[in-house]
Design a protein around this motif. Sequence first.
Motif, PDB file in Angstrom:
ATOM      1  N   VAL A   1      67.751  48.064  25.239  1.00  0.00           N
ATOM      2  CA  VAL A   1      67.975  46.713  24.929  1.00  0.00           C
ATOM      3  C   VAL A   1      68.408  45.439  25.997  1.00  0.00           C
ATOM      4  O   VAL A   1      68.645  45.965  27.146  1.00  0.00           O
ATOM      5  N   GLY A   2      67.756  44.092  26.328  1.00  0.00           N
ATOM      6  CA  GLY A   2      67.000  43.694  27.109  1.00  0.00           C
ATOM      7  C   GLY A   2      68.384  42.915  27.419  1.00  0.00           C
ATOM      8  O   GLY A   2      68.498  41.473  28.221  1.00  0.00           O
ATOM      9  N   SER A   3      69.578  43.352  28.336  1.00  0.00           N
ATOM     10  CA  SER A   3      70.685  43.009  28.604  1.00  0.00           C
ATOM     11  C   SER A   3      70.607  43.398  30.681  1.00  0.00           C
ATOM     12  O   SER A   3      71.134  45.079  30.571  1.00  0.00           O
ATOM     13  N   GLN A   4      69.891  42.761  31.378  1.00  0.00           N
ATOM     14  CA  GLN A   4      69.282  43.701  32.521  1.00  0.00           C
ATOM     15  C   GLN A   4      70.144  44.690  33.430  1.00  0.00           C
ATOM     16  O   GLN A   4      70.338  44.932  34.175  1.00  0.00           O
ATOM     17  N   TRP A   5      71.667  44.025  33.320  1.00  0.00           N
ATOM     18  CA  TRP A   5      72.494  43.975  34.026  1.00  0.00           C
ATOM     19  C   TRP A   5      72.614  45.160  33.968  1.00  0.00           C
ATOM     20  O   TRP A   5      73.414  45.902  34.876  1.00  0.00           O
ATOM     21  N   ALA A   6      72.295  46.360  32.529  1.00  0.00           N
ATOM     22  CA  ALA A   6      72.836  47.961  32.946  1.00  0.00           C
ATOM     23  C   ALA A   6      72.153  48.500  33.549  1.00  0.00           C
ATOM     24  O   ALA A   6      71.706  49.413  34.310  1.00  0.00           O
TER      25      ALA A   6
END
Length: 469
Positions: free
Chosen positions: A172-177
């Motif tokens: 999933v594209g919440s790149q903070w991960a």
Amino acid sequence: MANDHSRRKFIKKLGGSTLFAIAAPTIIAEAANVKDKGVQILKRRSKVPANDRINIASIGLGIMGFGNLKAALSREGIELVSGADCYDGHLQRLKELYGTDIKTTRNYEEILEDPTIDGVIISTPDHWHARQAIAAMKKGKAVYCEKPMVKKIEEGDEIISTQKASKLAFQVGSQWASSIVIQKAKELYETGAIGQLNFVEVYTDRFDAKGAWQYSIPPDASAQTCDWKSFQGGVTNLPFDSTRFFRWRNYQDYGTGMAGDLFVHLFTRLHTITSSFGPERIYATGGLNYWKDGRDVADLMLGLFDYPKTDKHPAFNLSLRVNFVDGSGGGDSMRLVGNEGEMVLNGNSVTIRNKKLPLAPGYGGWDTFGTFPENTQNEFVKAYNEKYKEVKPQVLPVGELVFQAPTGYDMRVDHFDNWFNAIRTNGVANEGPEFAMRTTGPALAANLSYQEKNIIHWDPVKIRRKQSS
């Protein structure tokens, strides 16, 4: 005792690294004021070898779609085959940027039928995420899906079960991960840099029209250049509306508002750092105060979240804020507060500031001590000195410890590297569907709280709403 142990781990870890030589003055300085900061530039992760080529396609070619492609195609061994979008101008732009040989279509299902495509990047409006992600996995495609993973909480179970059955790489594209800054913050938190966590506050504030989702509308937008029926996806049946088409985030029919767009990012950071499953009580409020342009979502949203104690973290409270009418100019910050310091994340940096309570609490000043009769004060001082006679003077932390990402760092590149590596190795991506539902679920529950004007009771383990007791 647990706090002391964590703090010793933190100091010991620093002491065994080259960082300590740079930052030691900010850790143990006795001076009252420290002007110079010890700043360590974080190293980018090593390159992921391009063992074999990965063919990708993009479903959705708006702002996020083109941004995701730019990051993905900067990696070795990645080839763009095709793209799908409901606006002809986006398809034309794709060919302008990446070549006339790129296949384009209004129908995303044509992409899923192409056996040469290994993975798809889904950057469509929120109401399309779940059905396109599930359809792609059922056709054997790895999936990179923009956040929020789902528009409705009840859609999460099917994505999770489909991915488990297919074992395909899902990100999933919440790149903070995958950010090296967040990974450093996680390391610092786990080694006790701030002691025992008790409170987190996060805000993302903006002060411009584009930041408030008033995106540009092309002059050729029409029922002929836009596949309005496909865009609506059955959730509405309205006459063509270019504003709804290009500014869909402003409408609950297609988007998830501030919570789905921005709370998810904030939860992703927090849950990555603390290894949390999420809150158990959720309350949100806010309003539509300024951007009264026909939208039906808030332009200011506040959320309060109670996190239960787990084996990864103590119980703590979280405050979130997103404001699209911040006359100070806007900004973004995250602060984790512990009993021995705070961790502050601003953009691509993480800062540790330490302050520890003395073992002897002291007396006098703004205190009841001065209100006692003189003989009672003398008795108090005698008892106090006896109680704390074994307490020795301490060298307390002063100043800051700062970690900074290198100039030009783009966390999306690391996030795509992680997904591509999972595709090549049949591995697990950083932000798979279960992790994503633990960030998406509380965000969507915040929307429910705002709409219902009520506290939402949440089960962070089962990832679902509880019935109120």
